[in-house]
Every structure is written in structure tokens, then in C-alpha cells.
Design an enzyme around this catalytic site. Structure first.
Site, short mmCIF file in Angstrom:
data_model
loop_
_atom_site.label_atom_id
_atom_site.label_comp_id
_atom_site.label_asym_id
_atom_site.label_seq_id
_atom_site.Cartn_x
_atom_site.Cartn_y
_atom_site.Cartn_z
N LYS A 174 0.81 -1.22 0.00
CA LYS A 174 0.00 0.00 0.00
C LYS A 174 0.84 1.27 0.00
O LYS A 174 0.40 2.32 -0.45
CB LYS A 174 -0.96 -0.03 1.17
C1 LIG Z 1 -4.32 -4.77 1.51
C2 LIG Z 1 -3.57 -6.02 1.37
C3 LIG Z 1 -3.99 -7.02 0.49
C4 LIG Z 1 -5.26 -6.92 -0.29
O1 LIG Z 1 -5.21 -5.91 -1.24
P1 LIG Z 1 -6.54 -5.45 -1.99
O2 LIG Z 1 -6.19 -4.29 -2.79
O3 LIG Z 1 -7.51 -5.16 -0.90
O4 LIG Z 1 -6.96 -6.61 -2.80
C5 LIG Z 1 -3.20 -8.14 0.36
N1 LIG Z 1 -2.06 -8.28 1.06
C6 LIG Z 1 -1.64 -7.35 1.92
C7 LIG Z 1 -0.39 -7.58 2.69
C8 LIG Z 1 -2.36 -6.19 2.10
O5 LIG Z 1 -1.93 -5.25 2.94
#
Ligand SMILES: *Cc1c(COP(=O)(O)O)cnc(C)c1O
Length: 473
Positions: A117
Site C-alpha cells: 500500500k
Molecule cells: C491490503 C492487502 C492485500 C489486499 O489488497 P486489496 O487491494 O484489498 O486486494 C493483500 N495483502 C496485503 C499484505 C495487504 O496489505
């Protein structure tokens, strides 16, 4: 570039307005009116270029035309992007590691909070800062997190004068490292709330705050959740850089994505719409498998969220899926709005038949429970010496199980650093991964957060009482 709502009932907006708006007024999500195209020549030209340079080029058409009246000057944007990715701990920003015959891991966890993210949010924080300063405005960000969004959003927004940020997380359902990464941030504009409920409850509260226009206008509410278009935009970049590194535009590449909210994998879909030759998009889930059930059957039925070893995917309502459904409904917002309203009422949804074969051709889905996840982590460690976190493990397993054509390389997105989930990694491999130096004292820092019930009114009162700004706009 102009953006339209998936529900057809909100005004068309430009990039800056979409950035600050988050959710559309009609409850829909913003999508670009048309997809900019990535020509083979452009892709070929990306080979060997630094990540930040490719990033600025891929994103420019979504923001621009850059430098025209009212938009971000090209130089400013380029330096913002350069500064963003200079803050990552790996020179390649998102390095690729081969872990099997034609199976690669793309490490998306070298940012400040150790999850993918950061790739989007570190940029979004800077974009916010720029646009708010220019407009002389303040915003209040309210976000929900299943673990990783929260810390990434808080790190991106901390100490920014024009922003107050409130992050809701489900009490007791995020890992200790995840919680501490949020609750130990010592900044006057940061507020952590633990909600006695699930992630979906947190997300519903954020949506309800948005849809309460009197409230959201009063506080100048904004969102940096994965529904924010700018996040999807920034995520498109690492699909492009991985594909180019593996031979695009002369070679097809597939991706495997551990998914919860469908935000990450939707960026892959966007890259495909822009012309990147993607073979398959493989979606991985844990026991909370609404997405994988959807891709297998075309039907969605909500069930209860069960906690798992991959908490960032403990989700039953995948907000970003609406962006794909919009295309499935041939971009008819009115029809989609009806279907989504019915879905919220009945908990059921069926995909329109017309677009379904194309979806099935591109997408594959794979579900893995906790025991399977630990086994994949252990096996990979034995075979390659590589430690991976539980989310990434689901991506690797999905890649290996679902790839159709062995001549097409498949890239499994590694979405979190193994040290973010040390208990699971230790259980699977016997090894306890250590946190990178900048987080070394995380477990001894002081925490600050409040616990509230899943009650919209109580949360709105809390926000009104704690935010620092006098007025929204
Ligand atoms: C947020 C997250 C996901 C999922 O991502 P999306 O965009 O919600 O599909 C998967 N793995 C990790 C480590 C995350 O932080």
C-alpha cells in the site's frame, strides 16, 4: 482526463477533484472515462529506466494534461514521484525474484510500512498536500483498515498541516505489528479508533459517513481507502515495470494477486485495458472467498468474515470489484446501481451473462486456507531460502495452481514483508524474521488509540470532537 461514477449519478470530475472526493456522491466509484493507451514503443522504451521515471510516464495521462491550466505542473509531478520512490529501501523499488520455473515474486514491501500500500499511499499523501495547499483547503480523512492500509495511510499523512486523519480498525483482528505501526505514530493529526466489530463494519461506517452529506461536507471529508482512484492509478505502475522486465511488449506476462478489496488486482486489469499484454490475472483468497467464488461462478453471496493468517484479506465485500462490474454492465451506471442496491438488500448478486466469458478468460481464482498457507511458506523456504508472508504465500500458491500456459511467466505479487507477520512465518519455517532497522523499537513504543462500538453516531461525535480544524472547506 475526466472521471465518471460507476453508478452514473454523480458529476464528471477531473483528477484533482477525484483525488479529494474518494467515493462518488451517488455511492459509486470513480473510473477514467476512457483508458489511455500504452503503445508497444512506449513500453519498449521503459526497459532499464528507473522505477520513478516509468511511474511518472504511466500516470501522467490520468492526471493531465500535465501543466495545462488547473493541473499539476509536469516538473512538480515528476519530482513528487521521484521523492516518493526515493523513500523505498530497495533501489529497484519493486524487485523481482525468481522462485520457480517461470514463477516470479515481485516484492512490493520495501516502503516505510512494509506493505504494498505504500507504493500508492506515499504518493497520494504528497498529491493531497500539493492540491490542498493550492486550493487553500483542509480535509478530514476517515478510513477503514483490515491492517495495512491504516499504517500506510497514517505514514503518508502524518504531520501534514491540511489533513486530520482518523483510522478505524477492527478491535483484536489485526496483528500486533500492524496495530503498533498505527497506534505508535506520534503526530497531532493522527487518530486511531478500534471498532468492536469486523473490517466490513469499519468500512460500512466510513461509507455511511460519506453518504451523510451534511456530516461529510461539514468536516471536508475525504478518503484514502482503496476506493480512491489515485491509489489504483499508482498501482498500475508495478504491473508495467514487472512486465517490461520480463520481456513486454514482446512477451505476454501473467500476474497472481492475493486479494481482498480487489484494489490491487483491479490495477492489473487497468494495465491490461491500457494495452499491456497480460495473459491471466489470478486472484488469490483465504477462507474469506467471496471473490474466488465470484470468479468461479459469476455469483456473489455474502457470508461471515472469519479471521485468518492473512488478515488484510479478511473481507466479504470487495469494494473495488464494482469497477470491474461497471465494465461487465457495459458501463451502464443505472443498471449497476440497481444491482448493487439489490446486493446490499439481499446479500446476493449475479453477473450479467453477456460479459462473463471475457471475465472468465482473463481471471482465474484460487482459495487457500491457513494450513495450506503455512505449507506453502514452509515449502518455499526449504526450496529457495526465501521467507514470505501469509498474503504473499497465497499469491504464490495461486500462481502455481492456476497458470495455464507454462511458457508465460507469472508474477506473484508479494504484498507484505515477512516481518509484518512474524508469528505465522515462524510457525511455517522455524525462523523469526526481524523488522528492518527503522522499525526496530516498534514493540516498546507507547500506543495511543480509543475503542468505540460500531455505532455511526458515536464515531461521528468522536471525529467532530477531535479534529483540529474549525471548518471543512
Ligand atoms: C491490503 C492487502 C492485500 C489486499 O489488497 P486489496 O487491494 O484489498 O486486494 C493483500 N495483502 C496485503 C499484505 C495487504 O496489505
Amino acid at each position: 482526463m475526466r472521471y465518471i461514477s460507476t453508478r452514473g449519478g454523480a458529476p464528471r470530475l477531473d483528477f484533482e477533484a477525484v483525488l479529494l472526493a474518494g467515493l462518488a456522491r451517488d455511492g459509486g466509484l470513480y473510473v477514467p472515462e476512457s483508458w489511455p493507451s500504452l503503445k508497444p514503443k512506449t513500453l519498449a522504451g521503459f526497459a532499464g529506466k528507473p522505477y520513478a521515471e516509468v511511474a511518472a510516464a504511466v500516470m501522467a495521462p490520468f492526471i493531465g494534461p500535465l501543466g495545462s491550466k488547473g493541473t499539476i505542473p509536469q516538473k512538480t509531478f515528476q519530482s513528487m514521484v521521484a521523492e516518493t520512490y526515493a523513500g523505498f529501501r530497495h533501489e529497484a523499488v519493486t524487485p523481482l525474484v525468481e522462485v520457480g520455473e517461470g514463477v516470479w515474486i515481485e516484492e512490493l514491501f520495501h516502503g516505510p510500512t512494509l506493505a504494498f500500500k505504500d507504493l500508492a499511499l506515499q504518493l497520494v499523501g504528497r498529491l493531497y498536500d500539493h492540491v490542498l495547499k493550492k486550493q487553500g483547503r483542509r480535509v478530514t480523512i476517515i478510513g477503514a483498515t483490515s491492517g495495512d492500509t491504516g499504517s500506510a495511510a497514517l505514514e503518508a499523512c502524518r504531520d501534514r498541516r491540511a489533513i486530520d486523519i482518523f483510522i478505524l480498525h477492527p478491535l483484536g483482528r489485526v496483528s500486533e505489528v500492524q496495530r503498533r505501526q498505527m497506534t505508535t505514530i506520534d503526530a497531532g493529526n493522527v487518530f486511531n479508533i478500534a471498532i468492536d466489530g469486523s473490517f466490513d463494519d469499519c468500512q460500512d461506517i466510513v461509507k455511511a459517513c460519506f453518504n451523510d452529506h451534511a456530516f461529510s461536507d461539514r468536516i471536508g471529508m475525504s478518503a484514502v481507502n482503496s476506493i480512491n482512484w489515485a491509489r489504483v492509478m499508482a498501482q498500475i505502475v508495478y504491473y508495467v515495470t514487472a512486465a517490461v522486465a520480463l520481456g513486454a511488449p514482446n512477451r505476454k506476462v501473467s500476474f497472481s494477486v492475493p486479494s481482498g478489496n480487489f484494489g490491487n488486482v483491479f490495477a492489473g486489469y487497468a494495465a491490461k485495458q491500457m494495452g499491456l499484454d497480460i495473459g491471466q490475472l489470478i486472484v488469490g483468497s483465504n477462507r474469506n472467498d467471496i471473490l474466488t467464488r465470484f470468479f468461479k461462478s459469476g455469483a456473489m453471496k455474502i457470508s461471515d468474515v472469519v479471521p485468518s493468517l492473512s488478515p488484510s484479506m479478511d473481507i466479504q465485500i470487495s469494494s473495488n470489484l464494482e469497477r470491474l462490474l461497471f465494465d461487465l454492465f457495459k458501463r451502464n451506471g443505472t443498471k449497476l446501481a440497481e444491482a448493487m442496491t439489490a446486493f446490499r438488500k439481499t446479500g446476493r448478486f449475479a453477473a450479467p451473462k453477456a460479459g462473463w466469458p471475457a471475465v472468465q478468460k482473463l481471471f482465474a481464482a484460487y482459495k487457500l486456507d491457513d494450513a495450506g498457507t503455512l505449507k506453502v511458506m514452509g515449502d518455499l523456504y526449504k526450496r529457495t531460502g526465501q521467507l514470505i508472508d501469509p498474503h504473499s504465500a497465497i499469491g504464490v500458491a495461486a500462481a502455481e495452481a492456476m497458470r495455464k500456459d507454462k511458457s508465460v511467466p507469472v508474477v506473484a505479487l508479494a504484498t507484505a514483508h515477512p516481518a509484518k507477520f512474524p508469528d505465522a512465518v515462524e510457525k511455517a519455517t522455524g525462523l523469526r524474521p526481524t523488522l528492518p532497522p527503522h522499525l526496530g523499537n516498534l514493540l516498546s513504543r507507547r500506543e495511543r488509540y480509543d475503542v468505540l462500538p460500531k455505532d455511526l453516531g458515536k464515531i461521528q461525535d468522536y471525529v467532530l470532537a477531535h479534529r483540529r480544524s474549525g471548518s471543512g472547506n
